[in-house]
Design a protein around this motif. Structure first.
Motif, mmCIF file in Angstrom:
data_model
loop_
_atom_site.group_PDB
_atom_site.id
_atom_site.type_symbol
_atom_site.label_atom_id
_atom_site.label_comp_id
_atom_site.label_asym_id
_atom_site.label_seq_id
_atom_site.Cartn_x
_atom_site.Cartn_y
_atom_site.Cartn_z
ATOM 1 N N LYS A 148 -17.634 5.318 -14.335
ATOM 2 C CA LYS A 148 -16.594 4.329 -14.016
ATOM 3 C C LYS A 148 -16.734 3.102 -14.914
ATOM 4 O O LYS A 148 -15.757 2.519 -15.355
ATOM 5 C CB LYS A 148 -16.669 3.907 -12.542
ATOM 6 N N GLN A 149 -17.967 2.724 -15.182
ATOM 7 C CA GLN A 149 -18.207 1.567 -16.036
ATOM 8 C C GLN A 149 -17.607 1.807 -17.427
ATOM 9 O O GLN A 149 -16.973 0.920 -17.995
ATOM 10 C CB GLN A 149 -19.712 1.285 -16.135
ATOM 11 N N GLN A 150 -17.770 3.010 -17.942
ATOM 12 C CA GLN A 150 -17.212 3.338 -19.247
ATOM 13 C C GLN A 150 -15.682 3.354 -19.202
ATOM 14 O O GLN A 150 -15.034 2.879 -20.125
ATOM 15 C CB GLN A 150 -17.746 4.684 -19.731
ATOM 16 N N GLU A 151 -15.110 3.900 -18.129
ATOM 17 C CA GLU A 151 -13.655 3.906 -17.978
ATOM 18 C C GLU A 151 -13.111 2.478 -17.967
ATOM 19 O O GLU A 151 -12.105 2.185 -18.627
ATOM 20 C CB GLU A 151 -13.250 4.601 -16.674
ATOM 21 N N TYR A 152 -13.777 1.603 -17.209
ATOM 22 C CA TYR A 152 -13.329 0.210 -17.157
ATOM 23 C C TYR A 152 -13.517 -0.495 -18.499
ATOM 24 O O TYR A 152 -12.707 -1.343 -18.875
ATOM 25 C CB TYR A 152 -14.051 -0.546 -16.037
ATOM 26 N N GLN A 153 -14.566 -0.132 -19.225
ATOM 27 C CA GLN A 153 -14.776 -0.730 -20.544
ATOM 28 C C GLN A 153 -13.642 -0.333 -21.482
ATOM 29 O O GLN A 153 -13.146 -1.147 -22.248
ATOM 30 C CB GLN A 153 -16.123 -0.292 -21.127
ATOM 31 N N GLN A 154 -13.220 0.923 -21.415
ATOM 32 C CA GLN A 154 -12.098 1.379 -22.239
ATOM 33 C C GLN A 154 -10.812 0.644 -21.868
ATOM 34 O O GLN A 154 -10.021 0.284 -22.741
ATOM 35 C CB GLN A 154 -11.931 2.892 -22.120
ATOM 36 N N ARG A 155 -10.613 0.409 -20.576
ATOM 37 C CA ARG A 155 -9.427 -0.335 -20.146
ATOM 38 C C ARG A 155 -9.487 -1.758 -20.681
ATOM 39 O O ARG A 155 -8.487 -2.309 -21.149
ATOM 40 C CB ARG A 155 -9.345 -0.337 -18.619
ATOM 41 N N HIS A 156 -10.657 -2.373 -20.598
ATOM 42 C CA HIS A 156 -10.854 -3.721 -21.131
ATOM 43 C C HIS A 156 -10.544 -3.758 -22.626
ATOM 44 O O HIS A 156 -9.825 -4.630 -23.107
ATOM 45 C CB HIS A 156 -12.300 -4.178 -20.878
ATOM 46 N N ASP A 157 -11.096 -2.786 -23.364
ATOM 47 C CA ASP A 157 -10.903 -2.761 -24.813
ATOM 48 C C ASP A 157 -9.436 -2.549 -25.188
ATOM 49 O O ASP A 157 -8.928 -3.180 -26.121
ATOM 50 C CB ASP A 157 -11.772 -1.679 -25.450
ATOM 51 N N ALA A 158 -8.740 -1.672 -24.463
ATOM 52 C CA ALA A 158 -7.311 -1.447 -24.728
ATOM 53 C C ALA A 158 -6.517 -2.713 -24.414
ATOM 54 O O ALA A 158 -5.614 -3.094 -25.175
ATOM 55 C CB ALA A 158 -6.795 -0.269 -23.906
ATOM 56 N N GLY A 159 -6.860 -3.393 -23.337
ATOM 57 C CA GLY A 159 -6.184 -4.647 -23.001
ATOM 58 C C GLY A 159 -6.410 -5.711 -24.059
ATOM 59 O O GLY A 159 -5.486 -6.440 -24.433
ATOM 60 N N LYS A 160 -7.632 -5.772 -24.556
ATOM 61 C CA LYS A 160 -7.955 -6.752 -25.598
ATOM 62 C C LYS A 160 -7.157 -6.450 -26.867
ATOM 63 O O LYS A 160 -6.619 -7.362 -27.496
ATOM 64 C CB LYS A 160 -9.456 -6.714 -25.894
ATOM 65 N N THR A 161 -7.057 -5.171 -27.221
ATOM 66 C CA THR A 161 -6.301 -4.777 -28.413
ATOM 67 C C THR A 161 -4.835 -5.152 -28.255
ATOM 68 O O THR A 161 -4.221 -5.711 -29.163
ATOM 69 C CB THR A 161 -6.448 -3.262 -28.656
ATOM 70 N N GLN A 162 -4.274 -4.863 -27.087
ATOM 71 C CA GLN A 162 -2.870 -5.172 -26.833
ATOM 72 C C GLN A 162 -2.648 -6.685 -26.858
ATOM 73 O O GLN A 162 -1.684 -7.170 -27.456
ATOM 74 C CB GLN A 162 -2.464 -4.590 -25.480
ATOM 75 N N GLN A 163 -3.534 -7.432 -26.252
ATOM 76 C CA GLN A 163 -3.422 -8.886 -26.225
ATOM 77 C C GLN A 163 -3.517 -9.461 -27.636
ATOM 78 O O GLN A 163 -2.705 -10.292 -28.034
ATOM 79 C CB GLN A 163 -4.526 -9.486 -25.353
ATOM 80 N N ARG A 164 -4.518 -9.027 -28.393
ATOM 81 C CA ARG A 164 -4.708 -9.567 -29.749
ATOM 82 C C ARG A 164 -3.525 -9.241 -30.663
ATOM 83 O O ARG A 164 -3.134 -10.053 -31.499
ATOM 84 C CB ARG A 164 -5.996 -9.025 -30.369
ATOM 85 N N SER A 165 -2.945 -8.050 -30.506
ATOM 86 C CA SER A 165 -1.786 -7.673 -31.308
ATOM 87 C C SER A 165 -0.605 -8.587 -31.011
ATOM 88 O O SER A 165 0.065 -9.073 -31.927
ATOM 89 C CB SER A 165 -1.405 -6.215 -31.033
#
Length: 176
Positions: A148-165
């Motif tokens: 679950k920790q890895q799944e949430y990390q992936q969600r965090h990273d995708a959100g960061k990518t979307q935000q930065r874009s």
């Protein structure tokens, strides 16, 4: 996955460390401390830049963490409407067709609004996914659920990518 070398938080920690080292170097007069401080500050600046880096190909964005996201469709459609509106506006001005010129100006303005709506949607959902990923990952870490920790990390990273874009596109428009 987020890496310590691409973390915005880590860049702030290293920047603060560099400031402390610089103060120590100033007090002691030791050139080695001053050199170390500057090195730490340079590292912090590089970490921050890398943390904010995204690559964009069409509507797809990729960050240094490896996360890939797709823009809200309004961003691309809005950009297209701006381009077509500008073309109509120019053509109408060139051939003296006032109606075409006005239609182009209207389409261009609508496209700007549509693109902004898509950018705000991506910015908001990116921030939300980052927060949910960080909180969920923290809870999963406390409970020892590594999957679950890895799944949430992936969600965090995708959100960061979307935000930065979205932030990068908004900044480009502000600079124009």
């Amino acid at each position: 996955m987020t890496d310590k070398n691409t973390s915005t938080l880590q860049s702030y920690i290293d920047s603060a460390t560099g400031a402390v080292q610089s103060a120590i170097g100033s007090v002691t007069g030791n050139p080695g401390d001053k050199t170390q401080a500057q090195s730490t500050k340079d590292k912090a600046a590089a970490e921050k830049d890398l943390s904010h880096a995204t690559a964009k190909v069409g509507p797809f964005n990729m960050s240094s963490s490896g996360a890939v996201t797709e823009d809200d469709p309004n961003r691309g459609e809005g950009a297209w409407n701006q381009t077509m509106g500008s073309a109509k506006e120019s053509l109408g001005g060139l051939i003296g067709a006032e109606g075409l010129k006005k239609e182009g100006a209207r389409q261009n303005q609508e496209g700007k609004g549509q693109e902004a709506q898509g950018q705000l949607s991506d910015l908001g959902s990116g921030i939300g996914d980052r927060a949910k990923g960080a909180i969920g990952g923290g809870i999963a870490g406390l409970t020892g659920d590594r999957e679950k920790q890895q799944e949430y990390q992936q969600r965090h990273d995708a959100g960061k990518t979307q935000q930065r874009s979205a932030e990068a596109d908004i900044q480009k428009q502000a600079d124009a």
